[in-house]
Enzyme design. Structure first.
Site, short mmCIF file in Angstrom:
data_model
loop_
_atom_site.label_atom_id
_atom_site.label_comp_id
_atom_site.label_asym_id
_atom_site.label_seq_id
_atom_site.Cartn_x
_atom_site.Cartn_y
_atom_site.Cartn_z
CE1 TYR A 1 72.13 102.54 -0.30
CE2 TYR A 1 71.73 104.78 -1.38
CZ TYR A 1 73.02 103.48 -0.78
OH TYR A 1 73.79 103.79 -0.45
CD GLU B 1 83.37 125.56 -13.46
OE1 GLU B 1 83.97 126.77 -13.94
OE2 GLU B 1 84.29 124.79 -13.78
CG ASP C 1 87.49 126.61 -13.87
OD1 ASP C 1 87.60 128.44 -12.63
OD2 ASP C 1 87.56 126.27 -12.95
#
Lengths: 192, 420
Positions: free
Chosen positions: B163, B249, B301
């Site tokens: 930015y 996770e 997972d």
């Protein structure tokens, strides 16, 4: 890391001496204060006495050989900027964690009366004032707790007196005791 | 009457579906395990404490040697880059940056150190050619920002860099690439340039940290957790009585850990990056793992993406391979959720999801990676995943109850030493 182990395989690790020696003047005191005030009471509940003892010995050794010499050397430094920085940090500690100054108290009191630099003396006096105020607040809080218990007791005393089971003299002693403590707290609160 | 019948049918169907949810675990699971029962963890802890881990990374021949630099040393490197550029202008009139190539071909897996590393190949980016003028201008702008940050001893996020000059960078992917080029060219870590990634990870548990004169107690975070600072260079470990680290996770799993204050019963430090480990989280993990020398486990997972997240923690990502030695934690173990856990821990069939084409492709890609091929237990579990063609999230374990993860699954996994 300095490692403390128990016979059953548990472990406590903390910053070791070479690590602490690299810190600024006030950090070792903060560290020792933190471990003593916040961690040791928990260690006493969770770990064997031998581990607690070993930690205490280690902290005392760090205090004596690293923290205090570092503080003394910083407070007697010719570098005005460093000196001011240390004093300002001590004031900050006195505002956020006043209890952690307890360890350095004798040295701070001595420096506050003997240091030639007026700004330093002023800052250290401010820090000491903050510390004392905090201690006073703690004492008042303790007394308030006692007063609250006493108030409950007084309700019982009032009932007993009304039932005619207490003499005037006995009642007066109890009431005086209660009022005396109440006034003490009021006075303490007025000054802090 | 018709309404009543349909309601009764609906009730019956719920009961049937709720009955079918109960899957008996294949494994005999223990209840009320304490830390004293987790001898496998304690043995690993004793081993890690006794092993000498050299913090000094030695770059193998043919790879780029990256170093964590002090501010003054990093400033000197920028001076060197600019001096070299000026000399080129004087000599040839056609200056160019010599940047380590970050293409796939230049990324190597170092078997000995178990890391992904950047090779020695470089690519030239000329300042005065149309094809690279924009890239080099962006790179110069980033170098200017880094110089200022180092001089003022400040930090800036990647987003702030973008930015700061949107017209030049156009898209953040270009400013990010220039930042990576700048640090690779300076042969240093991005952390040493003062440009940091935004804070995303969080941690909680038995550790006390120092940030300046502030002491942060990760055991006293109320119902939340401490947000990992991107300014890892300011952090120091003060004290810890953790016996292991658990990397999660998912934020949902972290919430379970926090709500149960799990580290009080099982002395640990739990942390999450809510997905792929960002730079700050991986640096923080590396820091505490190296300094505390305690076993580290990962819970992801049960799908190829989860296994990929684990691989990024242990070997680094390909994109930031030049920083791997400063970001990777090769001794971390994959605790779960493993493919075999689905049956062993009786994960409900309703919570198992069939893998789609993208999952299978990702799985095949993982199986081709040399670090998977060299790790038999890991490869076997991925092959089982391929055979089952089923995936499951960590939350699937909660089909046995909300506390199943914290009371049964994690303690039993750690008790049995069932990790990769």
């Amino acid at each position: 890391m300095k490692v403390f182990r128990t016979a059953d395989g548990r472990i406590v690790q903390m910053a070791d001496r070479p690590q602490i020696e690299k810190w600024g003047a006030e950090m070792p005191l903060l560290f020792i204060g933190f471990i003593k005030e916040k961690r040791l009471p928990l260690y006493r509940k969770e770990y064997p006495k031998s581990l607690v003892k070993a930690v205490e010995v280690y902290l005392d050794e760090i205090l004596e050989n690293v923290a205090i010499p570092k503080l003394i050397s910083a407070l007697s430094s010719n570098d005005k900027e460093e000196l001011l920085n240390v004093a300002e940090n001590i004031v900050k500690i006195s505002e956020s964690n006043p209890d952690q100054l307890k360890i350095a108290l004798p040295h701070l009191e001595k420096t506050a009366t003997t240091h030639p630099n007026k700004n330093i003396v002023k800052l250290l006096e401010k820090a000491l004032k903050n510390y004392r105020k905090a201690q006073k607040r703690k004492q008042t809080a303790k007394k308030r707790k006692i007063l609250s218990a006493l108030r409950k007791e007084m309700d019982e005393v009032d009932r007993t007196y009304a039932d005619g089971n207490f003499t005037d003299a006995e009642y007066l002693i109890k009431q005086k005791e209660y009022l005396k403590l109440k006034r003490e707290i009021e006075l303490a609160e007025e000054t802090t | 009457m018709a309404k009543k019948t349909s309601r009764a049918r609906a009730k019956k169907s719920t009961q049937t579906s709720s009955d079918s949810r109960v899957v008996t675990p294949n494994k005999k699971l223990k209840k009320n395990l304490t830390m004293a029962d987790l001898q496998n963890v304690r043995e690993l802890l004793a081993y890690r404490q006794s092993s000498e881990v050299s913090s000094e990374f030695v770059a193998p021949a043919g790879t780029v040697e990256i170093k964590d630099l002090s501010n003054s040393a990093a400033l000197t490197r920028i001076h060197d880059v600019v001096t070299d550029l000026l000399q080129q202008i004087e000599r040839t009139g056609n200056p160019a940056f010599d940047i380590p190539s970050r293409t796939q071909k230049n990324i190597f897996y170092d078997e000995k150190q178990d890391l992904l590393l950047l090779g020695n190949n470089t690519s030239k980016k000329a300042l005065l050619t149309l094809t690279s003028a924009q890239d080099t201008t962006r790179l110069m702008e980033v170098l200017k920002i880094v110089y200022e940050l180092l001089q003022k001893q400040k930090h800036m996020t990647k987003r702030e860099v973008f930015y700061g000059n949107v017209n030049l960078f156009k898209d953040q992917k270009f400013s990010d690439a220039s930042i990576e080029d700048a640090s690779a060219m300076m042969r240093t870590t991005r952390n040493s340039t003062g440009i940091v990634a935004k804070a995303r990870g969080s941690a909680v548990g038995r550790i006390r940290l120092r940030d300046g004169n502030d002491i942060i107690d990760l055991d006293a975070q109320g119902s939340g957790s401490w947000s990992i600072t991107p300014m890892i260079d300011r952090l120091e470990v003060l004290e810890s009585d953790a016996e292991f680290i658990l990397v999660l996770e998912k934020d949902a799993a972290m919430m379970r850990i926090i709500e149960e204050k799990w580290w009080k019963k099982y002395p640990c430090i739990a942390m999450t990056a809510e997905g792929v480990g960002n730079v700050a989280t991986r640096m923080f993990l590396k820091k505490i793992n190296t300094e505390l020398k305690i076993p580290t486990y990962c819970l992801v997972d049960c799908d190829p993406w989860g296994h990929y997240i684990y691989s990024v923690y242990i070997r680094g990502s390909k994109r930031l391979s030049y920083e791997s030695p400063f970001l990777a934690t090769p001794n971390m173990h994959l605790l779960g959720v493993l493919s075999r856990d689905l049956d062993e821990y009786g994960v409900d069939y309703n919570a198992r999801i069939p893998m789609d084409k993208t999952d299978i492709k990702r799985l095949d890609d993982m199986l081709k990676e040399p670090y998977v091929q060299n790790n038999k237990p890991w490869r076997d579990d991925l092959l089982l995943m391929k055979k089952q063609k089923m995936k499951a999230e960590i939350q699937a374990l909660s089909s046995h109850g909300i506390e199943y993860l914290t009371d049964i699954y994690l303690p039993n996994k750690l008790y049995s030493g069932d990790w990769i």
